[in-house]
Design a protein around this motif. Structure first.
Motif, PDB file in Angstrom:
ATOM      1  N   ARG A   1       0.869  -1.168   0.000  1.00 14.90           N
ATOM      2  CA  ARG A   1       0.000   0.000   0.000  1.00 14.90           C
ATOM      3  C   ARG A   1       0.907   1.220   0.000  1.00 14.90           C
ATOM      4  NH1 ARG A   1      -5.468   0.917   1.820  1.00 14.90           N
ATOM      5  NH2 ARG A   1      -5.772  -1.308   2.047  1.00 14.90           N
ATOM      6  N   ALA A   2       0.680   2.104  -0.944  1.00 15.33           N
ATOM      7  CA  ALA A   2       1.548   3.281  -1.039  1.00 15.33           C
ATOM      8  C   ALA A   2       1.581   4.039   0.274  1.00 15.33           C
ATOM      9  CB  ALA A   2       1.040   4.194  -2.149  1.00 15.33           C
ATOM     10  N   HIS A   3       2.742   4.475   0.646  1.00 12.20           N
ATOM     11  CA  HIS A   3       2.865   5.331   1.821  1.00 12.20           C
ATOM     12  C   HIS A   3       3.095   6.746   1.341  1.00 12.20           C
ATOM     13  CE1 HIS A   3       4.931   6.797   5.638  1.00 12.20           C
ATOM     14  NE2 HIS A   3       3.697   6.518   5.954  1.00 12.20           N
ATOM     15  N   LYS A   4       2.010   7.510   1.333  1.00 14.91           N
ATOM     16  CA  LYS A   4       2.056   8.816   0.682  1.00 14.91           C
ATOM     17  C   LYS A   4       2.364   9.940   1.652  1.00 14.91           C
ATOM     18  CE  LYS A   4      -0.848   7.577  -3.219  1.00 14.91           C
ATOM     19  NZ  LYS A   4      -2.100   7.811  -3.934  1.00 14.91           N
ATOM     20  N   GLY A   5       3.195   9.609   2.598  1.00 16.13           N
ATOM     21  CA  GLY A   5       3.614  10.626   3.558  1.00 16.13           C
ATOM     22  C   GLY A   5       4.922  10.199   4.182  1.00 16.13           C
ATOM     23  N   VAL A   6       5.305  10.923   5.229  1.00 20.23           N
ATOM     24  CA  VAL A   6       6.516  10.577   5.962  1.00 20.23           C
ATOM     25  C   VAL A   6       6.140  10.344   7.419  1.00 20.23           C
ATOM     26  CG1 VAL A   6       8.721  11.475   6.822  1.00 20.23           C
ATOM     27  CG2 VAL A   6       8.073  11.834   4.433  1.00 20.23           C
ATOM     28  N   ASP A   7       6.707   9.292   8.026  1.00 21.72           N
ATOM     29  CA  ASP A   7       6.477   9.024   9.443  1.00 21.72           C
ATOM     30  C   ASP A   7       7.658   9.527  10.253  1.00 21.72           C
ATOM     31  OD1 ASP A   7       4.882   5.757   9.040  1.00 21.72           O
ATOM     32  OD2 ASP A   7       4.163   7.796   8.732  1.00 21.72           O
ATOM     33  N   TYR A   8       7.365  10.272  11.299  1.00 22.34           N
ATOM     34  CA  TYR A   8       8.394  10.746  12.215  1.00 22.34           C
ATOM     35  C   TYR A   8       8.166  10.068  13.558  1.00 22.34           C
ATOM     36  CZ  TYR A   8       9.012  14.453   8.775  1.00 22.34           C
ATOM     37  OH  TYR A   8       9.227  15.137   7.621  1.00 22.34           O
ATOM     38  N   ALA A   9       9.077   9.190  13.928  1.00 23.90           N
ATOM     39  CA  ALA A   9       8.951   8.534  15.229  1.00 23.90           C
ATOM     40  C   ALA A   9       9.345   9.512  16.323  1.00 23.90           C
ATOM     41  CB  ALA A   9       9.834   7.293  15.272  1.00 23.90           C
ATOM     42  N   ALA A  10       8.506   9.635  17.314  1.00 22.35           N
ATOM     43  CA  ALA A  10       8.781  10.514  18.452  1.00 22.35           C
ATOM     44  C   ALA A  10       7.928  10.037  19.615  1.00 22.35           C
ATOM     45  CB  ALA A  10       8.442  11.967  18.102  1.00 22.35           C
ATOM     46  N   SER A  11       8.326  10.399  20.805  1.00 24.43           N
ATOM     47  CA  SER A  11       7.568   9.888  21.951  1.00 24.43           C
ATOM     48  C   SER A  11       6.208  10.582  22.036  1.00 24.43           C
ATOM     49  CB  SER A  11       8.362  10.080  23.240  1.00 24.43           C
ATOM     50  OG  SER A  11       8.773  11.422  23.333  1.00 24.43           O
ATOM     51  N   THR A  12       5.282   9.869  22.609  1.00 31.71           N
ATOM     52  CA  THR A  12       3.932  10.404  22.773  1.00 31.71           C
ATOM     53  C   THR A  12       4.001  11.728  23.524  1.00 31.71           C
ATOM     54  OG1 THR A  12       2.969   8.192  22.788  1.00 31.71           O
ATOM     55  CG2 THR A  12       1.660   9.936  23.798  1.00 31.71           C
ATOM     56  N   GLY A  13       3.275  12.706  22.984  1.00 32.87           N
ATOM     57  CA  GLY A  13       3.251  14.016  23.633  1.00 32.87           C
ATOM     58  C   GLY A  13       4.200  15.032  23.014  1.00 32.87           C
ATOM     59  N   THR A  14       5.060  14.580  22.090  1.00 33.61           N
ATOM     60  CA  THR A  14       5.952  15.529  21.402  1.00 33.61           C
ATOM     61  C   THR A  14       5.105  16.526  20.600  1.00 33.61           C
ATOM     62  OG1 THR A  14       7.648  13.813  21.184  1.00 33.61           O
ATOM     63  CG2 THR A  14       7.847  15.743  19.742  1.00 33.61           C
ATOM     64  N   PRO A  15       5.373  17.823  20.723  1.00 33.57           N
ATOM     65  CA  PRO A  15       4.561  18.809  19.997  1.00 33.57           C
ATOM     66  C   PRO A  15       4.682  18.666  18.475  1.00 33.57           C
ATOM     67  CG  PRO A  15       5.874  19.871  21.699  1.00 33.57           C
ATOM     68  CD  PRO A  15       6.390  18.467  21.570  1.00 33.57           C
ATOM     69  N   ILE A  16       3.561  18.844  17.817  1.00 39.23           N
ATOM     70  CA  ILE A  16       3.528  18.848  16.346  1.00 39.23           C
ATOM     71  C   ILE A  16       3.222  20.280  15.920  1.00 39.23           C
ATOM     72  CG2 ILE A  16       2.307  18.022  14.293  1.00 39.23           C
ATOM     73  CD1 ILE A  16       1.459  15.568  16.058  1.00 39.23           C
TER      74      ILE A  16
END
Ligand SMILES: [Zn+2]
Length: 481
Positions: A342-357
């Motif tokens: 399945r195409a992954h049409k974005g980028v995943d950024y691993a970060a701990s829960t609660g990291t500001p976006i």
């Protein structure tokens, strides 16, 4: 990480997706420019019966120009530009048209024809080719061959279309001259010199007139700018220039004002098309935004604020700090949860829960809520053609709602693993005209200020254009308090 929508898009051929994207853009621009139904209803109920027709016409006009606008403005702007020319003071009326003093050096067809010549013109019909047209003109296969040979290299007659005309000058049975008007600015003339046919392309330079239009918002940009005399096309361009700063659908007020100086191109006294906006201004709720078009020494033209900042906003390359990319943009990725391609049409950024976006650019929240596999998601609209999506949030910035304006870098939510996610991360998408782009490599809209080496030249243009806006201004605006 996935939505039904993405799955559906994957099944459409590329062309279809492109068409859908353009429709989406048109729709969003339409929404930008049309007054809301609510406002119309309370303002003037007598218009109710007319409105659908009017809107249909507007929509059609917008559709006609939307794609062109995108090529011209929303994407990178480039192209050559005639020099700015001094203008005479404006006449004392709302709409002023000033003839520029650009010298025109137009070779005309008269070089190739004299009044006593007996030209006969034939219009290209459906299914016509050069041969059928020549036979109709009384010529023969040898003439077709000779002309074909003469135009073999330049391919000047390779594409003739129904409705166009070829004019022949035949003396005796000899084809002396042939004339083909490709468009109002370009004519091909083929003439017999000695025993050879010689091909010439005659290019004409249109006269450029500058036009000034101004007005006050009573209803919507679309309605009031059209009333002031701006074409739909120019309104679209105007909205695209200021769309980064001004929310034309929700954020404009009665009493807001607009001014625009733009070029019109004329040939033989007849207007052939609108040129560029060279300077424009929008006063929104007391705040003045001014855009100056400047063409740098490389020939590329962009809109800047009077002090040389881009009218456009940059994007942050990464919407989370201190994160690592756990999954890149990949059109043939095996999905970790669904376990199929399945195409992954974005980028995943691993970060701990609660990291500001953070919002990657200035814009407006057009979606805040749970969205299938995305979990808690926010979609931000930037200008007219870019959206960014932030998925799998643990929570949102509670101060923000759908419709809120956000600034670049503003915290919109926090990393989590809501929706279809194996662990806490941000799934981030960047779409241009509805099409997914790799956020790590996509070329962001131009946001650089005027280059240092251009500053002196730019400032001269900027000062001149600002002065012109002031000189032209004739309305003594009533304050809308
Ligand atoms: Zn993802």
């Amino acid at each position: 990480m996935l939505t039904l929508l993405k799955g559906i898009q994957n099944r459409f051929p590329t062309v279809h997706i492109a068409a859908v994207s353009i429709c989406g853009v048109i729709l969003s621009i339409t929404l930008l420019l049309l007054p809301s139904a609510e406002v119309s209803a309370t303002k003037d109920t007598s218009l109710t019966t007319e409105r659908p027709t009017q809107n249909a016409v507007q929509k059609e006009l917008i559709e006609q120009s939307a794609e062109r606008i995108h090529n011209d403005l929303v994407l990178n702007i480039s192209g050559s530009e005639s020099a700015f020319t001094p203008l005479v003071p404006a006449a004392n009326k709302n709409t002023t048209q000033i003839k520029a003093t650009l010298p025109t050096n137009n070779p005309t067809i008269s070089t190739y024809e004299t009044p006593d010549e007996n030209w006969v013109s034939y219009t290209v019909q459906k299914n016509d080719n050069l041969t059928s047209l020549f036979l109709r003109a009384g010529l023969n296969a040898t003439d077709v061959y000779n002309i074909s040979q003469a135009t073999l290299e330049g391919k000047e007659l390779n594409q003739i279309y129904p409705g166009e005309a070829l004019a022949f000058l035949i003396e005796g049975s000899v084809l002396k001259k042939l004339k083909y008007e490709v468009n109002p600015l370009r004519t091909i003339v083929i003439q017999l010199l000695g025993s050879d046919y010689v091909v010439n392309a005659i290019e004409r330079t249109p006269d450029t007139h500058e036009r000034y239009i101004e007005g006050v918002i009573n209803n919507s940009l679309f309605v009031d700018a059209e009333h002031a005399g701006l074409s739909n096309n120019m309104i679209m361009r105007f909205a695209a220039i200021f769309g980064w700063d001004v929310d034309f659908s929700q954020g404009i007020r009665q009493g807001d004002r607009f001014r625009v100086i733009y070029n019109e191109q004329f040939l033989d006294g007849k207007k052939i098309k609108d040129g560029h906006i060279v300077a424009a201004q929008f006063v929104n709720n007391g705040e003045t935004f001014t855009a100056i078009r400047y063409t740098d020494s490389d020939g590329s033209s962009r809109y800047y604020t009077p002090d040389g900042h881009s009218m456009r906003k940059a994007f942050l390359r990464m919407p989370v700090d201190f994160a690592r990319i756990s999954s890149g943009f990949n059109l043939s990725r095996k999905h970790p949860v669904l376990n199929r391609i399945r195409a992954h049409k974005g980028v995943d950024y691993a970060a701990s829960t609660g990291t500001p976006i953070k919002a990657s650019g200035d814009g407006k929240i057009i979606w805040k809520g749970t969205k299938g596999g995305y979990g808690r998601a926010i979609i931000i609209q930037h200008g007219s053609n870019i959206t960014t999506l932030y998925a799998h949030m643990s929570k949102y910035n509670s101060k923000l709602q759908q419709g809120s304006r956000v600034k670049q870098g503003q915290v919109i939510g926090y990393v989590g693993k809501s929706g279809l996610a194996t662990g806490p991360h941000l799934h981030y998408e960047f779409r241009v005209n509805g099409a997914h782009k790799n956020p790590m490599t996509v070329k962001f809209p131009q946001a650089s200020p005027v280059a240092k080496r251009e500053l002196v030249a730019f400032q001269a243009v900027s000062d001149q254009m600002q002065a012109q806006l002031e000189t032209y201004s004739t309305i003594k605006y009533a304050r809308a308090e």
